[in-house]
Design an enzyme around this catalytic site. Structure first.
Site, short mmCIF file in Angstrom:
data_model
loop_
_atom_site.label_atom_id
_atom_site.label_comp_id
_atom_site.label_asym_id
_atom_site.label_seq_id
_atom_site.Cartn_x
_atom_site.Cartn_y
_atom_site.Cartn_z
CB SER A 45 -0.93 0.00 1.22
OG SER A 45 -0.19 -0.17 2.42
CG HIS A 252 -1.60 3.67 4.42
ND1 HIS A 252 -2.47 2.98 5.23
CD2 HIS A 252 -0.92 2.72 3.72
CE1 HIS A 252 -2.33 1.68 5.02
NE2 HIS A 252 -1.40 1.50 4.11
#
Length: 270
Positions: A45, A252
């Site tokens: 990711s 993230h």
């Protein structure tokens, strides 16, 4: 992430959309072709750009972003051909089995971030967010054991497969940033003891990845210094905290994290 159409695109979004649509068939976003691509961006990711927004059409579960550092690098450097099979949630074995299609003798650059999913960091952060400090510390300890055992073996298999398929490529393995700015602006959430332990876990993960990369002759690009002062709980974070509406984007990098954290690290290493 695809081929020589990059030079004709006038923006990151157009670039990435063209590259995604240019191939006739894909496996995890990778072309089913024997023609090697000059730059191939593999990984999880963090490579795909989860958290950066502006997601590309195609396999939506992979959450590939036009703001991800591989797309930005390919655009800035005029890559003659570019493949972007990186995918949200990918572990090392997923990369090995599903993302190596574009690699070949003419591949010149390979980048990847991988290892966080193998180590179970998503589950660790869920435990830390919901289970209290004691359970958080235990989860981190278990993750470190995984890093020192199964992850090492998984990375060795992946790195060997990359070198076998792309013998002439420069391979840049990018690490992960520390998640938390200690004694920062956050008034709720984890205690600083747990935040420090999470950061130590990331440091351990990066150390494992760096050692295995060096053992295979790859370059490790450390992003922790670039993110210093921009962690969660800082005044200008480049990482998302817990995002309840979009849980997969929690922990993230944001778009600035990709462009100001990851991209300069890749520029220095590539």
């Amino acid at each position: 992430m695809r081929h020589s159409w990059i030079a004709s695109c006038s923006s990151s979004l157009l670039l990435a959309t063209a590259c995604l649509s240019a191939t006739p068939a894909t496996v995890e976003g990778a072309p089913l072709s024997t023609a090697a691509v000059s730059y191939v961006a593999l990984g999880d990711s963090y490579s795909a750009g989860v958290g950066a927004g502006d997601y590309l059409p195609g396999r939506t579960a992979c959450k590939r972003s036009s703001r991800a550092y591989p797309v930005l690098w390919a655009s800035a450097h005029g890559a003659t051909s570019f493949a972007f099979p990186a995918c949200n949630g990918a572990q090392a074995d997923d990369v090995r089995s599903g993302q190596l299609g574009p690699l070949g003798p003419r591949t010149r650059l390979v980048t990847l971030t991988v290892g966080g999913s193998d180590s179970g960091f998503a589950a660790v952060m869920t435990t830390c967010a919901l289970g209290g400090t004691s359970r958080c510390l235990s989860a981190i300890a278990r993750a470190r054991t995984t890093m020192d055992g199964p992850l090492v073996r998984n990375l060795d298999r992946l790195y060997s497969a990359i070198r076998d398929r792309a013998p002439a490529a420069r391979v840049v393995v990018l690490g992960y940033p520390r998640f938390y700015h200690l004694r920062g602006t956050c008034e709720v959430g984890l205690q600083d003891r747990a935040r420090a332990a999470v950061n130590d876990g990331v440091d351990h993960l990066d150390a494992v990845i760096a050692r295995r990369a060096a053992a295979h002759g790859f370059t490790f690009a450390d992003v922790r210094a670039a993110f210093a002062g921009h962690e969660i709980c800082s005044r200008s974070p480049w990482l998302r905290g817990v995002d309840v509406p979009v849980v997969t984007e929690s922990y993230h990098p944001t778009a600035p994290g990709q462009s100001l954290g990851y991209l300069p690290a890749l520029d220095r290493a590539a």
